[in-house]
Design a protein around this motif. Structure first.
Motif, short mmCIF file in Angstrom:
data_model
loop_
_atom_site.label_atom_id
_atom_site.label_comp_id
_atom_site.label_asym_id
_atom_site.label_seq_id
_atom_site.Cartn_x
_atom_site.Cartn_y
_atom_site.Cartn_z
N LYS A 1 0.84 -1.20 0.00
CA LYS A 1 0.00 0.00 0.00
C LYS A 1 0.87 1.25 0.00
O LYS A 1 0.60 2.22 -0.73
CB LYS A 1 -0.93 -0.01 1.22
N GLU A 2 1.93 1.24 0.79
CA GLU A 2 2.84 2.39 0.84
C GLU A 2 3.60 2.55 -0.47
O GLU A 2 3.87 3.68 -0.92
CB GLU A 2 3.81 2.22 2.01
N GLN A 3 3.96 1.44 -1.10
CA GLN A 3 4.65 1.50 -2.39
C GLN A 3 3.76 2.15 -3.46
O GLN A 3 4.21 3.00 -4.23
CB GLN A 3 5.04 0.09 -2.85
N ILE A 4 2.50 1.72 -3.51
CA ILE A 4 1.56 2.26 -4.50
C ILE A 4 1.35 3.75 -4.26
O ILE A 4 1.36 4.56 -5.20
CB ILE A 4 0.22 1.50 -4.46
N GLN A 5 1.19 4.12 -3.00
CA GLN A 5 1.00 5.54 -2.68
C GLN A 5 2.22 6.35 -3.06
O GLN A 5 2.10 7.48 -3.57
CB GLN A 5 0.70 5.71 -1.18
N ALA A 6 3.41 5.77 -2.86
CA ALA A 6 4.65 6.46 -3.21
C ALA A 6 4.70 6.74 -4.71
O ALA A 6 5.05 7.85 -5.14
CB ALA A 6 5.85 5.62 -2.79
N LEU A 7 4.35 5.76 -5.52
CA LEU A 7 4.38 5.93 -6.97
C LEU A 7 3.37 6.97 -7.42
O LEU A 7 3.66 7.80 -8.30
CB LEU A 7 4.11 4.59 -7.65
#
Length: 536
Positions: free
Chosen positions: A215-221
């Motif tokens: 979830k944090e990776q997707i938000q980062a992108l």
């Protein structure tokens, strides 16, 4: 009379039928096409995500019709900007960490850490952006105050260049680091035999920072994409990604959740190399995986760059190769036997010399492999001719960030071969321009300003920094569009506004080719389009 009206109606209907349908038409624009003759145009038509016609207002209005017609009112339009070297995913992750960019003292760093701790209540504090060269006391900080303020919470904060890190004792306790540790290609800095908490280059690998959730990776992108689109970037070259992140990017692009185009350099590790070099080039409409990001040395600011002679401000210190010479040789041979491009971080004149010699040896004068030296920051004047077959990929804002202290590091003679963009251009004939964000600001307009004007945002120095190596505005624009597309093997599909190419373009409030220099970095991006779709 009725027959005459009917005649004109039929003529009008016939004329309209002859017009080709477009998804978008833009007229009354000041368009820089960046084609081979650097021609200009007034209008264009877009269909199915590509430019279907480019020309005068009269030509486009006569031959094309669309339900969406935009009057640009003479605003400047350019191909979408391409950043040839950045850390897109890292920028996104940075939005979830402490931002230490611009801190003017270690005390200010501590204040931001305390504010972040109160707001986020995390179990492991991370951040990036401090630079001791911007402080009154220009020495590396030590961990004592971190230990006092965060006795139980691990803290790991990375220097702005990503080549040094400060950690506290709570973070050290989670590792195997002790005062007797040594590491190749890095350093555990000590004072009086005790760890200061500062780790250089490979020493940072000992710190195990918790991995972000999916979830944090997707938000980062998504966070990074918004920042980049707002600033006019339509393609980014991410300099070092692992397989799991590349596959996540691919999946988000395919579902339409991520629209940014990406040139992904795989990080140099066994898992990535074994997978991608065997699999070959991966290419979709928005993703291109065909290069390996390699580190030869560290950064000049943390004295990790490898120099042929000792640092002018630190006797007996030469920096250190991050990868051993033999490993770099073997890796170059392995990549040369694949379809992949090798893109090597080389800052110091010694690191550049080693990699240029290595490249030229394994490529055997193959002029179309487009292998890149990333940064090409300090070059021995005798070594520039090695760039005849090697593409320089540089970040102009590094010059205007480093100019205050770079000569102290290398001396008055070596600085003549530093940040030498025009000299590099004259060797290869092209130069790729990027930012290295989040180490530097994301804005490509700052890149344009630093490359062509060679001043910082305060207009210093008055006459520009080493202006003999400033790029012309025309070459700077090419270095942010068509030459970057070339660096990515994509010059036939993007980088210019030409029929058949992807309709990636931006509208700016000012014409950066002609306006007064002080207005360049203040210029606003009115709109960014990818595939003919407005994305900001």
């Amino acid at each position: 009379m009725k027959k005459l009206l009917l005649f004109f109606f039929l003529v009008s209907l016939f004329t309209k039928c002859k017009k080709l349908k477009a998804d978008l038409i833009i007229v009354n624009a000041n368009i820089y096409t960046i084609d081979s003759s650097f021609s200009k145009a007034e209008a264009f038509a877009v269909r199915d995500g590509k430019f279907m016609a480019v020309g005068s207002n009269k030509e486009i209005k006569k031959n094309y019709i669309s339900s969406e017609i935009i009057d640009a009112k003479n605003q400047a339009i350019y191909p979408g900007f391409i950043d040839a070297h950045c850390h897109f995913y890292g920028l996104g992750l940075q939005q979830q960490k402490v931002d230490l960019v611009g801190t003017k003292s270690f005390d200010e760093v501590l204040e931001r850490l305390l504010d972040f701790k109160k707001e986020k209540k995390v179990n492991f504090i991370t951040g990036r952006g401090w630079d001791q060269n911007d402080w009154e006391v220009k020495q590396f900080p030590t961990k004592e105050k971190l230990d006092e303020l965060f006795p139980k919470t691990p803290v790991a904060i990375t220097r702005i260049d990503g080549h040094a890190m400060l950690i506290n004792q709570a973070a050290i306790n989670l590792t195997n680091i002790n005062a007797t540790c040594k590491v190749n290609g890095g350093e555990f800095i000590k004072e009086n035999g005790k760890l200061t908490g500062v780790l250089i280059d490979n020493a940072m690998r000992y710190v195990k920072i918790p991995e972000p959730t999916r979830k944090e990776q997707i938000q980062a992108l998504k966070d990074a994409e918004k920042i980049c689109f707002d600033l006019g970037l339509t393609t980014v070259d991410d300099a070092g990604l692992d397989k799991n992140v590349i596959e996540l990017i691919d999946s988000l692009q395919k579902t339409g959740e991520l629209k940014m185009r990406m040139y992904a350099m795989i990080s140099n590790n066994p898992e990535n190399l074994d997978y991608y070099l065997n699999k070959g080039i991966i290419k979709t409409n928005r993703l291109n995986v065909r290069s390996v990001k390699v580190y030869a040395d560290g950064a000049l600011g943390s004295r990790g760059a490898v120099l042929k002679e000792e640092y002018s401000d630190k006797k007996g210190h030469f920096g250190a190769l991050v990868n051993s010479y033999s490993n770099l040789q073997d890796l170059a041979k392995r990549i040369a036997d694949s379809e992949y491009q090798m893109n090597t971080h080389a800052i110091g004149d010694s690191a550049n010399y080693v990699m240029l010699k290595t490249y030229n040896k394994v490529l055997q004068n193959d002029t179309n492999r487009r292998w890149r030296i990333e940064h090409a920051q300090i070059i021995d004047l005798k070594d520039f001719d090695f760039f005849k077959n090697i593409l320089p990929s540089v970040q102009p804002t590094h010059a205007t960030s480093d100019m205050y202290w770079a000569e102290n590091r290398v001396g008055s003679e070596r600085i003549k071969g530093a940040y030498a963009y025009n000299d590099l251009l004259n060797q290869y004939g092209k130069i790729a321009l990027g930012t290295d964000f989040p180490i530097e600001n994301v804005s490509p307009l700052y890149t344009f300003y630093a490359a062509s004007i060679r001043k910082d945002l305060k207009g210093y120095p008055e006459n520009g920094y080493q202006t003999n190596n400033a790029l012309s505005r025309e070459n700077t624009l090419k270095g942010m569009t068509i030459w970057n597309a070339y660096a990515n093997f994509e010059e036939n599909e993007k980088g210019s506004i030409e029929v058949g190419k992807l309709a990636d373009f931006i509208i700016l409030e000012n014409d950066i080719i002609t306006i007064e220099e002080n207005k360049i970095p203040k210029t606003k991006v009115i709109a960014t389009y990818v595939n003919g779709e407005k994305v900001n």
